[in-house]
Design a protein around this motif. Structure first.
Motif, PDB file in Angstrom:
ATOM      1  N   LEU A  89      -0.775   2.423   4.388  1.00  0.00           N
ATOM      2  CA  LEU A  89      -0.973   2.308   2.928  1.00  0.00           C
ATOM      3  C   LEU A  89       0.488   2.297   2.843  1.00  0.00           C
ATOM      4  CD1 LEU A  89      -2.744   0.567   1.414  1.00  0.00           C
ATOM      5  CD2 LEU A  89      -3.373   2.289   0.289  1.00  0.00           C
ATOM      6  N   ARG A  90       0.722   3.988   2.228  1.00  0.00           N
ATOM      7  CA  ARG A  90       1.842   4.659   1.936  1.00  0.00           C
ATOM      8  C   ARG A  90       3.455   3.460   3.016  1.00  0.00           C
ATOM      9  NH1 ARG A  90       2.218   8.616  -0.977  1.00  0.00           N
ATOM     10  NH2 ARG A  90       4.058   9.083  -0.099  1.00  0.00           N
ATOM     11  N   GLU A  91       2.665   3.614   3.514  1.00  0.00           N
ATOM     12  CA  GLU A  91       4.682   3.223   5.122  1.00  0.00           C
ATOM     13  C   GLU A  91       4.661   2.237   4.134  1.00  0.00           C
ATOM     14  OE1 GLU A  91       7.038   5.136   7.227  1.00  0.00           O
ATOM     15  OE2 GLU A  91       5.869   6.809   5.154  1.00  0.00           O
TER      16      GLU A  91
ATOM     17  N   VAL B 276       4.126   5.676  16.426  1.00  0.00           N
ATOM     18  CA  VAL B 276       3.404   7.388  16.530  1.00  0.00           C
ATOM     19  C   VAL B 276       2.140   7.225  17.461  1.00  0.00           C
ATOM     20  CG1 VAL B 276       3.576   7.275  13.790  1.00  0.00           C
ATOM     21  CG2 VAL B 276       1.625   5.937  14.488  1.00  0.00           C
TER      22      VAL B 276
ATOM     23  N   ALA C 282       5.489  -1.976  13.891  1.00  0.00           N
ATOM     24  CA  ALA C 282       6.526  -1.353  13.926  1.00  0.00           C
ATOM     25  C   ALA C 282       6.574   0.020  13.739  1.00  0.00           C
ATOM     26  CB  ALA C 282       7.637  -2.012  13.098  1.00  0.00           C
ATOM     27  N   ILE C 283       5.529   0.516  12.715  1.00  0.00           N
ATOM     28  CA  ILE C 283       4.852   1.429  12.789  1.00  0.00           C
ATOM     29  C   ILE C 283       4.649   2.139  13.348  1.00  0.00           C
ATOM     30  CG2 ILE C 283       3.505   2.804  11.059  1.00  0.00           C
ATOM     31  CD1 ILE C 283       4.626   0.968   8.711  1.00  0.00           C
TER      32      ILE C 283
ATOM     33  N   MET D  50       5.707  -5.434  10.266  1.00  0.00           N
ATOM     34  CA  MET D  50       5.968  -3.792   9.670  1.00  0.00           C
ATOM     35  C   MET D  50       4.508  -3.009   9.840  1.00  0.00           C
ATOM     36  SD  MET D  50       6.494  -3.286   5.672  1.00  0.00           S
ATOM     37  CE  MET D  50       5.482  -3.759   5.069  1.00  0.00           C
TER      38      MET D  50
ATOM     39  N   LYS E 198      -4.514  -2.752  -0.501  1.00  0.00           N
ATOM     40  CA  LYS E 198      -5.349  -2.184   0.396  1.00  0.00           C
ATOM     41  C   LYS E 198      -5.791  -3.567   1.026  1.00  0.00           C
ATOM     42  CE  LYS E 198      -7.035   1.146  -2.030  1.00  0.00           C
ATOM     43  NZ  LYS E 198      -8.412   2.124  -2.806  1.00  0.00           N
TER      44      LYS E 198
ATOM     45  N   SER F 288      -1.399   7.252  16.690  1.00  0.00           N
ATOM     46  CA  SER F 288      -1.857   6.500  16.343  1.00  0.00           C
ATOM     47  C   SER F 288      -1.555   6.882  14.132  1.00  0.00           C
ATOM     48  CB  SER F 288      -3.845   7.334  15.982  1.00  0.00           C
ATOM     49  OG  SER F 288      -3.975   8.847  16.096  1.00  0.00           O
ATOM     50  N   ALA F 289      -2.243   6.487  13.458  1.00  0.00           N
ATOM     51  CA  ALA F 289      -1.881   6.659  12.001  1.00  0.00           C
ATOM     52  C   ALA F 289      -3.466   6.340  11.405  1.00  0.00           C
ATOM     53  CB  ALA F 289      -1.038   5.592  11.468  1.00  0.00           C
ATOM     54  N   ASP F 290      -3.433   7.062   9.866  1.00  0.00           N
ATOM     55  CA  ASP F 290      -4.714   6.572   9.332  1.00  0.00           C
ATOM     56  C   ASP F 290      -4.496   5.213   8.520  1.00  0.00           C
ATOM     57  OD1 ASP F 290      -3.653   7.922   7.184  1.00  0.00           O
ATOM     58  OD2 ASP F 290      -5.051   8.996   6.959  1.00  0.00           O
ATOM     59  N   PHE F 291      -5.588   5.327   7.445  1.00  0.00           N
ATOM     60  CA  PHE F 291      -5.245   3.751   6.797  1.00  0.00           C
ATOM     61  C   PHE F 291      -4.654   4.025   5.737  1.00  0.00           C
ATOM     62  CE2 PHE F 291      -6.562   1.095   3.125  1.00  0.00           C
ATOM     63  CZ  PHE F 291      -6.404  -0.170   3.708  1.00  0.00           C
ATOM     64  N   LEU F 292      -4.794   5.566   5.061  1.00  0.00           N
ATOM     65  CA  LEU F 292      -3.470   5.644   3.424  1.00  0.00           C
ATOM     66  C   LEU F 292      -2.099   6.196   4.411  1.00  0.00           C
ATOM     67  CD1 LEU F 292      -3.573   6.764   1.272  1.00  0.00           C
ATOM     68  CD2 LEU F 292      -4.316   9.267   1.676  1.00  0.00           C
ATOM     69  N   TYR F 293      -2.178   6.313   5.086  1.00  0.00           N
ATOM     70  CA  TYR F 293      -0.699   6.660   6.134  1.00  0.00           C
ATOM     71  C   TYR F 293       0.302   4.944   6.075  1.00  0.00           C
ATOM     72  CZ  TYR F 293       3.668   7.473   9.113  1.00  0.00           C
ATOM     73  OH  TYR F 293       4.886   7.900   9.254  1.00  0.00           O
TER      74      TYR F 293
END
Lengths: 119, 252
Positions: A39-41, A30, A25-26, A22, A46, A32-37
């Motif tokens: 976490l939500r997706e 993209v 794949a996310i 998962m 955590k 790049s993405a941060d930890f919060l993104y």
């Protein structure tokens, strides 16, 4: 076990784990993405997410950059070239396995609706 | 994880860029700034207006994209996180050129036209050529000979309509690519607005200079398009803020 069946077990175990699959794949979709993104997706906790990110980083599939935006710390995660290639290879391998998997639609599973009509 | 395909995952990530409406707000500010600048120029083609135009261009064009990023850092990132959309360098360049064309062509046309039609206005016209480039999208120099020869056959009449259709097509493409229905409505509005502006332009000319007529019509289009885009962006932002309050604990 035949050679063809043996390939089923040769999938990349680092990516094959559902949570890591998962995450990869996310990140594949993209830049790049941060930890919060993430976490939500993913909906992971955590601790769980951290552990999986560490495993992926060890494998060289992702790079993690810790930085500050103003006073707020930000953990930025990016898929490496190796990770991207590994995900593409995994995707191809899985597709081939599914395509060659023998499925008999006429077999009736107990407790389910009747088998599809043939002929 | 449900059976979301890679394509859907990619769309979801790209759509995230538009979730908060800040891109629309930022683009609207750029459009309104340029629109009001052109309108002022068409009504009062005098030196102080050129100075105001300079401020508007530098503020909205040069600082605009940075402002969107900073707004996202303070509003979006703490709520739902940061994800950089996977724009390829080529598509980013094409996008930048397209935006430059939409914004800068009327400026350049007005400037070139004003130079030809009124020599006393030539210094401000030449200044606008440079401003249209430097102020908006970092183009250091637009060759005068190229703009003159390219724009001459286009004419002022069709430009607003063509711009409206181009913006509409871009919005339809973005709406389809990222599954954002509100972009379809904005596209329809853009086409209707540019058609209306085009119809107005067919009416008896308000100005003796063709270049100032174009400044007026394009200024009207940019301002009215920008206002609706601003409204759409602010409504989206309000919905986003209601759905995503600031988390009590920092998740990073």
């Amino acid at each position: 076990m035949t050679g063809e069946f043996r390939t089923w077990t040769n999938v990349d175990r680092v990516i094959h784990e559902p949570a890591r699959l998962m995450i990869v794949a996310i990140l594949y979709a993209v830049d790049s993405a941060d930890f919060l993104y993430l976490l939500r997706e993913t909906g992971l906790t955590k601790g769980n997410l951290s552990a999986h990110l560490s495993r992926l980083e060890e494998a060289g599939y992702i790079e993690i950059e810790k930085r500050f935006r103003g006073k707020i710390p930000q953990t930025l995660v990016r898929l490496t070239g190796t990770g991207r290639a590994a995900f593409q290879a995994y995707h191809e391998q899985l597709k081939q396995i599914v395509e060659h998997m023998p499925v008999d639609d006429t077999i009736r599973v107990p407790g389910t609706a009747s088998a599809p009509a043939t002929g | 994880m449900n059976t979301m395909s890679m394509d859907q995952l990619g769309r979801r990530a790209r759509r995230y860029w538009y979730n908060d409406g800040l891109v629309e707000v930022g683009t609207a500010i750029i459009l309104i700034g340029n629109g009001l600048g052109l309108l002022l120029l068409s009504l009062l083609p005098i030196f102080p207006i050129i100075v105001l135009v300079l401020v508007a261009l530098v503020a909205t064009g040069w600082r605009g994209p940075g402002l969107i990023r900073r707004l996202k850092e303070s509003i979006t990132d703490p709520r739902t996180g940061y994800a950089a959309p996977p724009f390829r360098p080529v598509s980013r360049r094409v996008l930048k050129m397209g935006l430059f064309a939409v914004i800068a062509i009327p400026w350049i046309y007005t400037a070139v036209g004003s130079i030809r039609e009124n020599t006393s206005f030539s210094y401000s016209g030449m200044g606008l050529i440079l401003l249209g480039g430097v102020g908006n999208w970092g183009f250091a120099w637009t060759p005068y000979s190229m703009t003159g020869s390219l724009l001459e056959p286009i004419g002022a009449t069709l430009l607003p309509l063509m711009t409206g259709l181009a913006v509409g097509a871009f919005l339809v493409h973005q709406g389809h690519a990222h599954t954002i229905p509100r972009f379809y409505y904005l596209a329809i509005y853009s086409v209707l607005l540019s058609s209306w502006v085009f119809a107005l332009e067919l009416a008896p000319r308000q100005y003796s200079w063709e270049a100032l007529t174009l400044a007026h019509t394009m200024g009207s289009y940019f301002t009215l398009m920008g206002l609706v885009l601003l409204g759409s962006g602010l409504l989206t932002l309000r919905r986003y803020l209601r759905q995503h309050p600031v988390p009590m604990e920092e998740a990073r």
